[in-house]
Enzyme design. Structure first.
Site, PDB file in Angstrom:
ATOM      1  N   GLU A 241      -4.671 -14.530  15.490  1.00  0.00           N
ATOM      2  CA  GLU A 241      -5.735 -14.705  16.480  1.00  0.00           C
ATOM      3  C   GLU A 241      -6.404 -13.386  16.819  1.00  0.00           C
ATOM      4  O   GLU A 241      -7.633 -13.298  16.895  1.00  0.00           O
ATOM      5  CB  GLU A 241      -5.175 -15.352  17.744  1.00  0.00           C
ATOM      6  N   ARG A 267     -42.012  -4.035  20.444  1.00  0.00           N
ATOM      7  CA  ARG A 267     -42.344  -3.783  21.850  1.00  0.00           C
ATOM      8  C   ARG A 267     -42.962  -2.394  22.006  1.00  0.00           C
ATOM      9  O   ARG A 267     -42.360  -1.397  21.597  1.00  0.00           O
ATOM     10  CB  ARG A 267     -41.083  -3.896  22.696  1.00  0.00           C
ATOM     11  N   GLN A 278     -36.370   8.446  21.702  1.00  0.00           N
ATOM     12  CA  GLN A 278     -35.000   8.825  21.358  1.00  0.00           C
ATOM     13  C   GLN A 278     -33.968   8.076  22.196  1.00  0.00           C
ATOM     14  O   GLN A 278     -32.897   7.710  21.694  1.00  0.00           O
ATOM     15  CB  GLN A 278     -34.817  10.334  21.537  1.00  0.00           C
TER      16      GLN A 278
END
Length: 386
Positions: A241, A267, A278
């Site tokens: 798991e 955008r 940056q």
């Protein structure tokens, strides 16, 4: 070192990702009927039985390939909760039956569980036994040809829809590590009752609830492994798991990272795409670094499972790295999107789905304790010898 998957694995990954994208959309609200319909579809694709031998209805895949397909499932569908339920079913329930079940048990239960006809749930956590997983209060007492179980389990994934429960109970309170026993209990068994589904912060596509056991009679031949061998069953299931389940988060992170890169390129602010700033580009680089680092650790742990390694370090490190990376990647994806990040969408969904990952399968704090102990640090676990 070869970091490439073989051709068959790549083809399966592409097929699973496309299937998840087309057939497993994220629903607005949980519906148990629709959940089971989707589960059957996943069963037809072999998704819910990847790590089960072909003789018992599975695909017979190893840990690396099973993790690769789980990653594809997480990448294709935004419903990470569904992928989480599949992984809990497969790695915490079916794998223990594969490793510890009798031939009769395997042939009786695994085909239905591998096909998607049945769903499994693992009952280990209790209200007073979370991080201290061996401090269980659920008891099992032998009465002739059956055991009588009494107690309760909390935070049981798939409980509201499960057909079979793998239940851990105390058969010998004085034996410590060797006092736990695993049982296979079918839904509908008198004395087994499931509580109301939880309302969780994330993983809404995965149903979770308490399980109550009141004088629940379980046939003696429904013991998984041997009496007193429950802790070994649990430890083996957690190795799978903590490694393969978290591969679903790798896929989800990759999907959100890719869309974030695309968003940053489209955008515009101050006359240029925000990806040119940056502060944004470095944040995306950090997101990539966390994802790729976590991915390497996870597949290293899966490779160890395939080789028969049973250390706690590799699965623990994989669980830590993936869960922490998923939370931070979700935060970063929201930050880059600005105000759009706090609206309903894949960035905030990833964050909500990632938050529980630091808790389940052993909290990250406990993982660090386990890893430190495996490295020879701190107090040793006391084991009462029989």
């Amino acid at each position: 070192m070869n970091f490439d998957f073989d051709t068959d694995t790549e083809e399966m990954r592409a097929a699973i990702s496309a299937f998840a994208r087309d057939k497993l959309p994220c629903p607005d609200a949980f519906d148990p009927v629709a959940f089971r319909e989707r589960w059957l579809l996943a069963g037809e694709q072999g998704v819910v039985g990847t790590a089960v031998p072909e003789a018992y209805g599975g695909l017979g895949l190893g840990a690396v390939t099973a993790a690769a397909l789980m990653e594809a499932l997480g990448h294709g569908s935004e419903d990470t909760g569904f992928a989480f339920s599949v992984a809990a079913h497969l790695f915490a329930c079916l794998r223990p039956v594969v490793e510890f079940g009798t031939e009769e048990q395997k042939r009786h239960w695994l085909p239905r569980l591998s096909s998607g006809e049945w769903i499994a749930a693992h009952g280990i956590t209790e209200p007073e036994a979370g991080s201290d997983a061996l401090a269980l209060r659920t008891s099992a007492k032998l009465r002739g040809d059956h055991y009588v179980l009494n107690g309760g389990k909390a935070f049981t994934t798939n409980a509201p829809v499960a057909d079979l429960f793998v239940v851990q109970a105390v058969t010998d309170p004085s034996a410590g590590f060797f006092g736990l026993t695993s049982f296979l209990v079918e839904a509908g068994t008198p004395g087994l009752r499931v509580g109301r589904p939880y309302d969780k912060v994330g993983l809404h596509g995965s149903p979770t609830a308490d399980v109550y056991l009141e004088d629940c009679a379980v046939p003696a031949d429904h013991v998984l492994g041997t009496e007193g061998g429950g802790a070994a069953v649990f430890s083996a299931s957690m190795a799978w798991e903590r490694t393969c389940l978290f591969a679903a988060y790798l896929g989800a992170m990759r999907r959100v990272l890719d869309s974030t890169v695309e968003f940053a390129g489209l955008r515009e602010q101050f006359g240029m795409p925000i990806g040119g700033f940056q502060a944004v580009s470095h944040r995306i680089v950090d997101m990539t670094l966390r994802l790729e680092s976590a991915r390497l650790l996870l597949y290293r742990a899966a490779w160890g499972l395939d080789r028969g390694e049973r250390d706690e370090v590799a699965p623990g490190l994989a669980k830590l790295a993936v869960s922490e990376a998923a939370v931070q990647l979700g935060l970063d994806a929201m930050q880059i999107r600005g105000a759009l990040g706090v609206l309903s969408g894949e960035a905030e969904t990833l964050l909500r789905d990632a938050l529980p990952a630091r808790i389940f399968s052993g909290t990250n704090d406990i993982q660090k304790n386990n890893i430190a102990r495996a490295l020879g640090l701190g107090p040793k676990r006391r084991v009462r010898r029989r």
